[in-house]
Design an enzyme around this catalytic site. Structure first.
Site, PDB file in Angstrom:
ATOM      1  N   LYS A 138       0.887  -1.174   0.000  1.00  0.00           N
ATOM      2  CA  LYS A 138       0.000   0.000   0.000  1.00  0.00           C
ATOM      3  C   LYS A 138       0.922   1.220   0.000  1.00  0.00           C
ATOM      4  O   LYS A 138       1.453   1.615   1.034  1.00  0.00           O
ATOM      5  CB  LYS A 138      -0.882  -0.012   1.268  1.00  0.00           C
ATOM      6  CG  LYS A 138      -2.226   0.686   1.113  1.00  0.00           C
ATOM      7  CD  LYS A 138      -2.156   2.167   0.748  1.00  0.00           C
ATOM      8  CE  LYS A 138      -1.922   3.048   1.953  1.00  0.00           C
ATOM      9  NZ  LYS A 138      -1.703   4.471   1.560  1.00  0.00           N
ATOM     10  N   GLY A 163       6.858   4.983   8.485  1.00  0.00           N
ATOM     11  CA  GLY A 163       6.159   6.264   8.420  1.00  0.00           C
ATOM     12  C   GLY A 163       6.309   7.026   9.718  1.00  0.00           C
ATOM     13  O   GLY A 163       7.267   6.822  10.471  1.00  0.00           O
ATOM     14  N   SER A 164       5.339   7.893   9.977  1.00  0.00           N
ATOM     15  CA  SER A 164       5.449   8.795  11.120  1.00  0.00           C
ATOM     16  C   SER A 164       5.139   8.059  12.430  1.00  0.00           C
ATOM     17  O   SER A 164       4.473   7.017  12.427  1.00  0.00           O
ATOM     18  CB  SER A 164       4.494   9.967  10.933  1.00  0.00           C
ATOM     19  OG  SER A 164       3.172   9.486  10.879  1.00  0.00           O
ATOM     20  N   GLY A 190       2.337   5.235  13.091  1.00  0.00           N
ATOM     21  CA  GLY A 190       2.925   3.944  13.466  1.00  0.00           C
ATOM     22  C   GLY A 190       2.295   3.388  14.730  1.00  0.00           C
ATOM     23  O   GLY A 190       2.022   2.179  14.825  1.00  0.00           O
ATOM     24  N   GLU A 198       8.789   0.838  11.543  1.00  0.00           N
ATOM     25  CA  GLU A 198      10.014   1.630  11.387  1.00  0.00           C
ATOM     26  C   GLU A 198       9.573   3.081  11.316  1.00  0.00           C
ATOM     27  O   GLU A 198       9.048   3.531  10.297  1.00  0.00           O
ATOM     28  CB  GLU A 198      10.754   1.170  10.122  1.00  0.00           C
ATOM     29  CG  GLU A 198      12.217   1.552  10.143  1.00  0.00           C
ATOM     30  CD  GLU A 198      12.447   2.915   9.542  1.00  0.00           C
ATOM     31  OE1 GLU A 198      12.483   3.901  10.331  1.00  0.00           O
ATOM     32  OE2 GLU A 198      12.566   3.010   8.320  1.00  0.00           O
ATOM     33  N   CYS A 235      13.956   9.284   7.262  1.00  0.00           N
ATOM     34  CA  CYS A 235      13.651   9.032   8.680  1.00  0.00           C
ATOM     35  C   CYS A 235      14.900   9.028   9.536  1.00  0.00           C
ATOM     36  O   CYS A 235      14.863   9.410  10.700  1.00  0.00           O
ATOM     37  CB  CYS A 235      12.863   7.738   8.844  1.00  0.00           C
ATOM     38  SG  CYS A 235      13.625   6.339   8.031  1.00  0.00           S
ATOM     39  N   GLU A 248       9.617  16.295  15.293  1.00  0.00           N
ATOM     40  CA  GLU A 248      10.172  15.906  13.995  1.00  0.00           C
ATOM     41  C   GLU A 248       9.656  16.849  12.911  1.00  0.00           C
ATOM     42  O   GLU A 248       8.445  16.979  12.715  1.00  0.00           O
ATOM     43  CB  GLU A 248       9.771  14.463  13.634  1.00  0.00           C
ATOM     44  CG  GLU A 248      10.427  13.995  12.343  1.00  0.00           C
ATOM     45  CD  GLU A 248      10.019  12.581  11.896  1.00  0.00           C
ATOM     46  OE1 GLU A 248      10.847  11.881  11.328  1.00  0.00           O
ATOM     47  OE2 GLU A 248       8.856  12.196  12.125  1.00  0.00           O
TER      48      GLU A 248
HETATM   49  O1  TXE Z   1       2.826   9.832   6.882  1.00  0.00           O
HETATM   50  P1  TXE Z   1       2.052   8.657   7.582  1.00  0.00           P
HETATM   51  P2  TXE Z   1       2.237  10.993   5.965  1.00  0.00           P
HETATM   52  C1  TXE Z   1       6.223  12.238   8.711  1.00  0.00           C
HETATM   53  C2  TXE Z   1       6.463  13.599   8.146  1.00  0.00           C
HETATM   54  C3  TXE Z   1       5.182  13.925   7.462  1.00  0.00           C
HETATM   55  C4  TXE Z   1       4.178  13.236   8.339  1.00  0.00           C
HETATM   56  C5  TXE Z   1       2.902  12.846   7.677  1.00  0.00           C
HETATM   57  O2  TXE Z   1       6.706  14.490   9.184  1.00  0.00           O
HETATM   58  O3  TXE Z   1       4.955  15.283   7.351  1.00  0.00           O
HETATM   59  O4  TXE Z   1       4.844  12.068   8.765  1.00  0.00           O
HETATM   60  O5  TXE Z   1       3.165  12.171   6.446  1.00  0.00           O
HETATM   61  C6  TXE Z   1      -0.507   5.130   5.567  1.00  0.00           C
HETATM   62  N1  TXE Z   1      -3.404   2.666   9.035  1.00  0.00           N
HETATM   63  N2  TXE Z   1       6.788  11.171   7.933  1.00  0.00           N
HETATM   64  O6  TXE Z   1       0.829  11.328   6.266  1.00  0.00           O
HETATM   65  O7  TXE Z   1       0.752   9.120   8.104  1.00  0.00           O
HETATM   66  C7  TXE Z   1      -0.412   6.269   4.585  1.00  0.00           C
HETATM   67  O8  TXE Z   1      -1.428   6.186   3.623  1.00  0.00           O
HETATM   68  C8  TXE Z   1      -2.572   2.178   8.087  1.00  0.00           C
HETATM   69  C9  TXE Z   1       7.883  10.500   8.518  1.00  0.00           C
HETATM   70  O9  TXE Z   1       2.537  10.642   4.581  1.00  0.00           O
HETATM   71  O10 TXE Z   1       3.003   8.031   8.523  1.00  0.00           O
HETATM   72  C10 TXE Z   1       0.997   6.056   4.023  1.00  0.00           C
HETATM   73  O11 TXE Z   1       0.982   5.012   3.050  1.00  0.00           O
HETATM   74  N3  TXE Z   1      -1.884   2.959   7.233  1.00  0.00           N
HETATM   75  C11 TXE Z   1       8.258   9.275   7.847  1.00  0.00           C
HETATM   76  C12 TXE Z   1       1.788   5.584   5.238  1.00  0.00           C
HETATM   77  O12 TXE Z   1       0.796   5.078   6.143  1.00  0.00           O
HETATM   78  C13 TXE Z   1      -2.008   4.294   7.338  1.00  0.00           C
HETATM   79  C14 TXE Z   1       7.983   9.082   6.431  1.00  0.00           C
HETATM   80  C15 TXE Z   1       2.616   6.661   5.940  1.00  0.00           C
HETATM   81  O13 TXE Z   1       1.751   7.683   6.349  1.00  0.00           O
HETATM   82  C16 TXE Z   1      -2.869   4.868   8.300  1.00  0.00           C
HETATM   83  C17 TXE Z   1       6.820   9.810   5.969  1.00  0.00           C
HETATM   84  C18 TXE Z   1      -3.566   4.003   9.174  1.00  0.00           C
HETATM   85  N4  TXE Z   1      -4.377   4.445  10.135  1.00  0.00           N
HETATM   86  C19 TXE Z   1       6.284  10.815   6.719  1.00  0.00           C
HETATM   87  N5  TXE Z   1      -2.810   6.215   8.178  1.00  0.00           N
HETATM   88  C20 TXE Z   1       9.470   8.575   8.356  1.00  0.00           C
HETATM   89  N6  TXE Z   1      10.003   9.023   9.472  1.00  0.00           N
HETATM   90  O14 TXE Z   1       9.943   7.635   7.747  1.00  0.00           O
HETATM   91  C21 TXE Z   1      -1.951   6.475   7.166  1.00  0.00           C
HETATM   92  N7  TXE Z   1      -1.469   5.315   6.655  1.00  0.00           N
END
Ligand code: TXE
Length: 495
Positions: free
Chosen positions: A193, A245-246, A250, A268, A302, A399
């Site tokens: 996804k 992700g965030s 997470g 992660e 990240c 962050e």
């Molecule tokens: O990340 P999310 P987003 C941080 C960065 C950014 C903020 C938001 O600060 O501005 O996060 O970005 C999916 N159940 N990082 O919204 O929410 C979503 O569709 C399952 C840090 O893009 O973490 C996407 O595919 N999945 C980071 C993925 O999760 C869900 C990298 C990541 O989304 C979900 C990116 C749910 N409830 C952003 N909600 C890092 N540190 O690596 C969302 N998703």
């Protein structure tokens, strides 16, 4: 310089009516909802993908369950060679993939070529090698026998089943490869996804996966918003989620997974990573270090550093030289090969970074360099250096995920270590010094999953990667990932 010429197949791919990748082929989504994919370079819509609904999710899970049956019974050597073939195909189609990636993410083309294609293929080959090396143990049971009977035992590592790989927007190809390669090499099937902001490249890679010889259903791609990720984790037909992700998302993913019959989860997450410049550090090396740690891909990594601690008597020189280097960076179109610094990936993120600049000013931090959004089409922000007043300032705790290096001076190195550890997160950290002995003594005292010395951000597939504290659970890469994608079965025999 100007933008490179787009390949005709790239434009044709953008123009497609994108569905989902299920059962080894592109299929139309059941629902009619679409998501615009917007170029960060000029804010224009470049393509549209489907927002999957519950029927699509059921179809993807059914396909992955079927794919698991076939793929888990495929000989390890065959699994390995299919993944090697996919790596070769990624390189053969490298320019096409790099261009799609740059168009959707705003990543400068040189980084797309080097990391999203070149490095991703290297990671894929590393994972492919593990398919033939997954083993259990033989064990002599420990207790004495009652009547002279004997026992022996062994363990099996078996693929966990259907893995859901949830991918963020910052390295949408490479992180997808980490997840699909970990799953496929261990004999699992996978549903990726991608982020709603960057869903395109993986749809193309799924086609290459079929060309490489994956059976139908082994690799599926379902596009959509966060709710689609949640529904995939909650589905009774999925066995594990691997999420990058965030931190807040997470934690939500972890709760959903545990609530769904203990679906396994690797998380992660991001954090607030520290750099400690020791008193003896060479300032020119420190400046290079700060660029490597904080500004690669506009800080949207990240493991990138956001908190920089430097000796009080050297901090002004360090920030001045860093500012000069940032001033000289060529900011421009990510499709221009001479660009060194491109846009951030989406408007929401650009606005979030703008709010951080406001916060820094409201808290009376000194903006040493940058600190504004750039007035041009697309989602650009200035590379920024900030001097904080105290360890409690927001810019040292929240962050930003952007090109913002926040500095704080320290007086002695014990204080520096305490400052580095003063965060609920623990993904990565680095120490910069000529005194390797001192660094080696400090390394065990730093609370982070990865500690670098005289380097930052470089990930190697042979070296485990993951967070401690609030930065995650589980490890990717090395041998460590195998534990997270397999179940350990114990077999005991009496004779
Ligand atoms: O990340 P999310 P987003 C941080 C960065 C950014 C903020 C938001 O600060 O501005 O996060 O970005 C999916 N159940 N990082 O919204 O929410 C979503 O569709 C399952 C840090 O893009 O973490 C996407 O595919 N999945 C980071 C993925 O999760 C869900 C990298 C990541 O989304 C979900 C990116 C749910 N409830 C952003 N909600 C890092 N540190 O690596 C969302 N998703």
């Amino acid at each position: 310089m100007s933008d490179i010429q787009l390949l005709p197949q790239v434009q044709a791919f953008l123009d497609r009516d994108h569905g989902l990748f299920i059962d080894g082929r592109h299929v139309a989504a059941h629902g009619s909802e679409k998501i615009d994919v917007v170029s960060p370079a000029n804010a224009q819509v470049i393509s549209r993908v489907s927002n999957a609904n519950s029927e699509d999710i059921d179809a993807a899970v059914a396909s992955a369950r079927q794919g698991f049956k076939t793929w888990s019974q495929t000989a390890p050597a065959v699994r390995s060679s299919v993944l090697h073939k996919l790596a070769d195909l990624m390189e053969q189609h490298g320019e096409e993939l790099a261009q799609i990636e740059t168009l959707q993410s705003g990543k400068i083309i040189q980084i797309s070529r080097a990391f999203e294609v070149g490095m991703a293929a290297n990671f894929l080959r590393y994972f492919a090698g593990w398919a033939t090396k997954i083993t259990g143990q033989t064990i002599t049971p420990s207790l004495p026998s009652f009547n002279g009977e004997q026992y022996t035992a062994y363990t099996l590592r078996q693929p966990i089943g259907v893995v859901v790989g949830i991918v963020p927007w910052n390295f949408s190809t490479m992180i997808a490869i980490w997840k699909l390669a970990s799953a496929l090499t261990t004999g699992c099937s996978v549903i990726i996804k991608p982020s709603e902001f960057t869903p395109l490249t993986i749809l193309r890679i799924a086609e290459l996966g079929m060309q490489a010889g994956l059976p139908a259903g082994a690799l599926n791609v379902v596009t959509g918003m966060g709710k689609v990720g949640q529904a995939l984790i909650e589905h009774s037909g999925t066995d594990k989620v691997s999420f990058t992700g965030s931190v807040p998302t997470g934690i939500a993913v972890g709760k959903t997974a545990f609530g769904a019959n203990l679906t396994r989860a690797t998380l992660e997450l991001g954090g607030k990573n520290s750099v400690g410049f020791l008193a003896d550090v060479d300032i020119d090396k420190a400046v290079n270090g700060a660029i490597e740690a904080g500004f690669l891909h506009s800080g949207q990594i990240c493991a990138a550093a956001e908190r920089f601690f430097a000796p009080r008597h050297r901090i002004d020189e360090l920030m001045d030289k860093l500012s000069l280097r940032l001033k000289a960076l060529k900011i421009g179109s990510p499709l221009d090969e001479s660009t060194e610094f491109g846009p951030v990936t989406n408007r929401v993120h650009q606005q979030k970074l703008g709010a951080f600049f406001d916060k820094a000013r409201a808290e009376h931090c000194t903006i040493v360099h940058g600190g504004r959004l750039i007035e041009r089409e697309g989602f650009y922000v200035e590379p920024t250096v900030i001097l904080a007043n105290s360890v409690n300032d927001s810019l040292l705790n929240e962050e930003t995920f952007g090109p913002i290096a926040t500095f704080l001076p320290y007086d002695d190195e014990e204080e520096m270590l305490a400052l580095m550890n003063n965060t609920p997160y623990g993904l990565s950290a680095s120490l910069w010094t000529n005194d390797l002995g001192k660094a080696m003594r400090m390394v065990p005292r730093i609370e982070a999953g990865t500690v670098w010395v005289n380097m930052h951000t470089l990930l190697d597939p042979a070296v485990p990667f993951g967070g401690i504290k609030a930065s995650g659970i589980g490890r990717e890469f090395g041998e460590a990932f195998i534990d997270d994608y397999t179940e350990l079965k114990s077999v005991m025999i009496r004779y």
